[in-house]
Design a protein around this motif. Structure first.
Motif, PDB file in Angstrom:
ATOM      1  N   SER A   9       0.827  -1.194   0.000  1.00  0.00           N
ATOM      2  CA  SER A   9       0.000   0.000   0.000  1.00  0.00           C
ATOM      3  C   SER A   9       0.868   1.253   0.000  1.00  0.00           C
ATOM      4  CB  SER A   9      -0.901   0.006   1.233  1.00  0.00           C
ATOM      5  OG  SER A   9      -1.558   1.248   1.338  1.00  0.00           O
ATOM      6  N   ARG A  10       0.500   2.224  -0.821  1.00  0.00           N
ATOM      7  CA  ARG A  10       1.268   3.467  -0.871  1.00  0.00           C
ATOM      8  C   ARG A  10       1.087   4.286   0.401  1.00  0.00           C
ATOM      9  NH1 ARG A  10      -2.001   7.931  -2.689  1.00  0.00           N
ATOM     10  NH2 ARG A  10      -4.087   7.202  -3.156  1.00  0.00           N
ATOM     11  N   PHE A  11       0.014   4.026   1.157  1.00  0.00           N
ATOM     12  CA  PHE A  11      -0.229   4.779   2.381  1.00  0.00           C
ATOM     13  C   PHE A  11       0.655   4.322   3.533  1.00  0.00           C
ATOM     14  CE2 PHE A  11      -4.418   5.086   0.208  1.00  0.00           C
ATOM     15  CZ  PHE A  11      -4.333   6.431  -0.074  1.00  0.00           C
ATOM     16  N   LEU A  12       1.121   3.085   3.507  1.00  0.00           N
ATOM     17  CA  LEU A  12       1.968   2.585   4.577  1.00  0.00           C
ATOM     18  C   LEU A  12       3.216   3.455   4.721  1.00  0.00           C
ATOM     19  CD1 LEU A  12       2.168   0.353   6.653  1.00  0.00           C
ATOM     20  CD2 LEU A  12       3.329  -1.042   4.967  1.00  0.00           C
ATOM     21  N   ALA A  13       3.763   3.875   3.602  1.00  0.00           N
ATOM     22  CA  ALA A  13       4.959   4.708   3.623  1.00  0.00           C
ATOM     23  C   ALA A  13       4.671   6.115   4.148  1.00  0.00           C
ATOM     24  CB  ALA A  13       5.559   4.789   2.226  1.00  0.00           C
ATOM     25  N   GLN A  14       3.417   6.560   4.081  1.00  0.00           N
ATOM     26  CA  GLN A  14       3.075   7.905   4.538  1.00  0.00           C
ATOM     27  C   GLN A  14       2.835   7.976   6.035  1.00  0.00           C
ATOM     28  OE1 GLN A  14      -0.276   9.144   2.214  1.00  0.00           O
ATOM     29  NE2 GLN A  14       0.924   9.364   0.350  1.00  0.00           N
ATOM     30  N   GLY A  15       2.876   6.845   6.735  1.00  0.00           N
ATOM     31  CA  GLY A  15       2.751   6.861   8.188  1.00  0.00           C
ATOM     32  C   GLY A  15       1.338   7.012   8.700  1.00  0.00           C
ATOM     33  N   VAL A  16       0.352   6.468   8.013  1.00  0.00           N
ATOM     34  CA  VAL A  16      -1.022   6.487   8.508  1.00  0.00           C
ATOM     35  C   VAL A  16      -1.067   5.651   9.771  1.00  0.00           C
ATOM     36  CG1 VAL A  16      -3.405   5.838   8.002  1.00  0.00           C
ATOM     37  CG2 VAL A  16      -1.962   6.762   6.194  1.00  0.00           C
ATOM     38  N   LYS A  17      -1.752   6.152  10.821  1.00  0.00           N
ATOM     39  CA  LYS A  17      -1.814   5.411  12.075  1.00  0.00           C
ATOM     40  C   LYS A  17      -3.213   5.441  12.668  1.00  0.00           C
ATOM     41  CE  LYS A  17       0.114   9.222  14.804  1.00  0.00           C
ATOM     42  NZ  LYS A  17       0.066  10.241  13.803  1.00  0.00           N
ATOM     43  N   LYS A  18      -3.452   4.527  13.597  1.00  0.00           N
ATOM     44  CA  LYS A  18      -4.729   4.425  14.279  1.00  0.00           C
ATOM     45  C   LYS A  18      -5.086   5.765  14.891  1.00  0.00           C
ATOM     46  CE  LYS A  18      -5.008   2.439  18.316  1.00  0.00           C
ATOM     47  NZ  LYS A  18      -4.992   1.490  19.417  1.00  0.00           N
ATOM     48  N   GLY A  19      -6.336   6.183  14.702  1.00  0.00           N
ATOM     49  CA  GLY A  19      -6.812   7.445  15.254  1.00  0.00           C
ATOM     50  C   GLY A  19      -6.733   8.607  14.290  1.00  0.00           C
ATOM     51  N   ASP A  20      -5.978   8.464  13.198  1.00  0.00           N
ATOM     52  CA  ASP A  20      -5.900   9.546  12.206  1.00  0.00           C
ATOM     53  C   ASP A  20      -7.291   9.837  11.654  1.00  0.00           C
ATOM     54  OD1 ASP A  20      -3.167   9.730  12.499  1.00  0.00           O
ATOM     55  OD2 ASP A  20      -2.685   8.857  10.540  1.00  0.00           O
ATOM     56  N   ARG A  21      -7.522  11.095  11.309  1.00  0.00           N
ATOM     57  CA  ARG A  21      -8.806  11.485  10.731  1.00  0.00           C
ATOM     58  C   ARG A  21      -8.872  11.029   9.276  1.00  0.00           C
ATOM     59  NH1 ARG A  21     -12.303  13.824  13.443  1.00  0.00           N
ATOM     60  NH2 ARG A  21     -13.363  14.912  11.767  1.00  0.00           N
ATOM     61  N   CYS A  22     -10.085  10.669   8.860  1.00  0.00           N
ATOM     62  CA  CYS A  22     -10.295  10.216   7.492  1.00  0.00           C
ATOM     63  C   CYS A  22     -11.732  10.530   7.094  1.00  0.00           C
ATOM     64  CB  CYS A  22     -10.031   8.712   7.372  1.00  0.00           C
ATOM     65  SG  CYS A  22     -11.095   7.709   8.425  1.00  0.00           S
ATOM     66  N   ASP A  23     -12.007  10.430   5.837  1.00  0.00           N
ATOM     67  CA  ASP A  23     -13.360  10.548   5.306  1.00  0.00           C
ATOM     68  C   ASP A  23     -13.530   9.381   4.341  1.00  0.00           C
ATOM     69  OD1 ASP A  23     -15.396  11.222   3.255  1.00  0.00           O
ATOM     70  OD2 ASP A  23     -15.595  13.040   4.452  1.00  0.00           O
ATOM     71  N   ASN A  28     -10.093   8.813   2.119  1.00  0.00           N
ATOM     72  CA  ASN A  28     -10.004   7.514   2.775  1.00  0.00           C
ATOM     73  C   ASN A  28      -8.562   7.024   2.785  1.00  0.00           C
ATOM     74  OD1 ASN A  28     -10.577   5.171   4.032  1.00  0.00           O
ATOM     75  ND2 ASN A  28     -12.058   4.431   2.552  1.00  0.00           N
ATOM     76  N   VAL A  29      -7.792   7.552   3.727  1.00  0.00           N
ATOM     77  CA  VAL A  29      -6.364   7.242   3.805  1.00  0.00           C
ATOM     78  C   VAL A  29      -6.094   5.886   4.457  1.00  0.00           C
ATOM     79  CG1 VAL A  29      -5.646   9.656   3.831  1.00  0.00           C
ATOM     80  CG2 VAL A  29      -6.076   8.468   5.994  1.00  0.00           C
ATOM     81  N   CYS A  30      -7.121   5.264   5.024  1.00  0.00           N
ATOM     82  CA  CYS A  30      -6.890   4.005   5.749  1.00  0.00           C
ATOM     83  C   CYS A  30      -7.886   2.919   5.336  1.00  0.00           C
ATOM     84  CB  CYS A  30      -6.931   4.236   7.252  1.00  0.00           C
ATOM     85  SG  CYS A  30      -8.385   5.122   7.828  1.00  0.00           S
ATOM     86  N   SER A  31      -7.959   2.660   4.066  1.00  0.00           N
ATOM     87  CA  SER A  31      -8.851   1.622   3.553  1.00  0.00           C
ATOM     88  C   SER A  31      -8.093   0.305   3.437  1.00  0.00           C
ATOM     89  CB  SER A  31      -9.399   2.030   2.185  1.00  0.00           C
ATOM     90  OG  SER A  31     -10.210   1.002   1.668  1.00  0.00           O
ATOM     91  N   GLY A  32      -8.012  -0.438   4.553  1.00  0.00           N
ATOM     92  CA  GLY A  32      -7.305  -1.711   4.551  1.00  0.00           C
ATOM     93  C   GLY A  32      -5.803  -1.582   4.612  1.00  0.00           C
ATOM     94  N   LYS A  36       1.836  -0.554  12.165  1.00  0.00           N
ATOM     95  CA  LYS A  36       2.582  -1.159  13.283  1.00  0.00           C
ATOM     96  C   LYS A  36       3.147  -2.528  12.904  1.00  0.00           C
ATOM     97  CE  LYS A  36       1.614   1.471  17.063  1.00  0.00           C
ATOM     98  NZ  LYS A  36       2.101   1.647  18.370  1.00  0.00           N
ATOM     99  N   ASP A  37       3.971  -2.559  11.879  1.00  0.00           N
ATOM    100  CA  ASP A  37       4.640  -3.784  11.427  1.00  0.00           C
ATOM    101  C   ASP A  37       3.660  -4.905  11.102  1.00  0.00           C
ATOM    102  OD1 ASP A  37       7.211  -2.656  11.689  1.00  0.00           O
ATOM    103  OD2 ASP A  37       7.232  -3.130  13.836  1.00  0.00           O
ATOM    104  N   GLY A  38       2.484  -4.542  10.578  1.00  0.00           N
ATOM    105  CA  GLY A  38       1.492  -5.531  10.159  1.00  0.00           C
ATOM    106  C   GLY A  38       0.605  -6.061  11.263  1.00  0.00           C
ATOM    107  N   THR A  39       0.732  -5.517  12.479  1.00  0.00           N
ATOM    108  CA  THR A  39      -0.103  -5.993  13.584  1.00  0.00           C
ATOM    109  C   THR A  39      -1.455  -5.286  13.631  1.00  0.00           C
ATOM    110  OG1 THR A  39       0.853  -4.419  15.149  1.00  0.00           O
ATOM    111  CG2 THR A  39       1.894  -6.603  15.003  1.00  0.00           C
ATOM    112  N   GLN A  40      -1.615  -4.227  12.839  1.00  0.00           N
ATOM    113  CA  GLN A  40      -2.879  -3.508  12.774  1.00  0.00           C
ATOM    114  C   GLN A  40      -3.380  -3.486  11.332  1.00  0.00           C
ATOM    115  OE1 GLN A  40      -2.290   0.442  14.368  1.00  0.00           O
ATOM    116  NE2 GLN A  40      -2.112  -0.285  16.455  1.00  0.00           N
ATOM    117  N   LEU A  41      -4.712  -3.486  11.185  1.00  0.00           N
ATOM    118  CA  LEU A  41      -5.357  -3.362   9.895  1.00  0.00           C
ATOM    119  C   LEU A  41      -6.362  -2.222  10.020  1.00  0.00           C
ATOM    120  CD1 LEU A  41      -5.659  -4.479   7.032  1.00  0.00           C
ATOM    121  CD2 LEU A  41      -7.405  -6.043   7.933  1.00  0.00           C
ATOM    122  N   LEU A  42      -6.075  -1.099   9.363  1.00  0.00           N
ATOM    123  CA  LEU A  42      -6.851   0.126   9.556  1.00  0.00           C
ATOM    124  C   LEU A  42      -7.929   0.306   8.498  1.00  0.00           C
ATOM    125  CD1 LEU A  42      -3.916   2.569  10.386  1.00  0.00           C
ATOM    126  CD2 LEU A  42      -5.270   1.181  11.966  1.00  0.00           C
TER     127      LEU A  42
END
Length: 108
Positions: A9-23, A28-32, A36-42
């Motif tokens: 995913s191109r977003f993984l490199a941008q540092g998307v993290k749990k709690g970030d705002r999205c629409d 939709n910056v966190c669609s799947g 955290k090293d693959g331990t989270q699926l946002l």
């Protein structure tokens, strides 16, 4: 919705993290996205990135709430008081032959 993350995913490199705002429509910056090293699926749930693998209010998918006494373990609501593979907490495995009772392995 499958729980398989999108590879590379191109977003993984941008540092998307749990709690970030999205629409879910416009931003939709966190669609799947894995985090955290693959331990989270946002996923974008109510305008925030949520980890559907451990969020009790968004377990496995947005809006899926776990019941009383349950935790979200790897995207599934789990009764941790009696589950030998998640005894008292996600990932706490009881030794062979021991039962999980009241969230403790081998409770006596």
């Amino acid at each position: 919705m499958g729980l398989s993350p999108r590879a590379g995913s191109r977003f993984l490199a941008q540092g998307v993290k749990k709690g970030d705002r999205c629409d879910p429509v416009a931003n939709n910056v966190c669609s799947g996205v894995q985090a955290k090293d693959g331990t989270q699926l946002l996923y974008c749930c109510k305008n925030h990135c949520r980890n559907v693998l451990s969020d009790r209010n968004n377990c496995g998918a947005c809006g899926v709430r776990c019941g009383f006494g349950q935790l979200c373990c790897k995207g599934k609501c789990t009764a941790v008081a009696y589950d030998v593979d998640n005894c008292g907490n996600c990932g706490t495995v009881c030794q062979p032959g021991l039962r999980c009772e009241y969230g403790s392995c081998g409770y006596a």
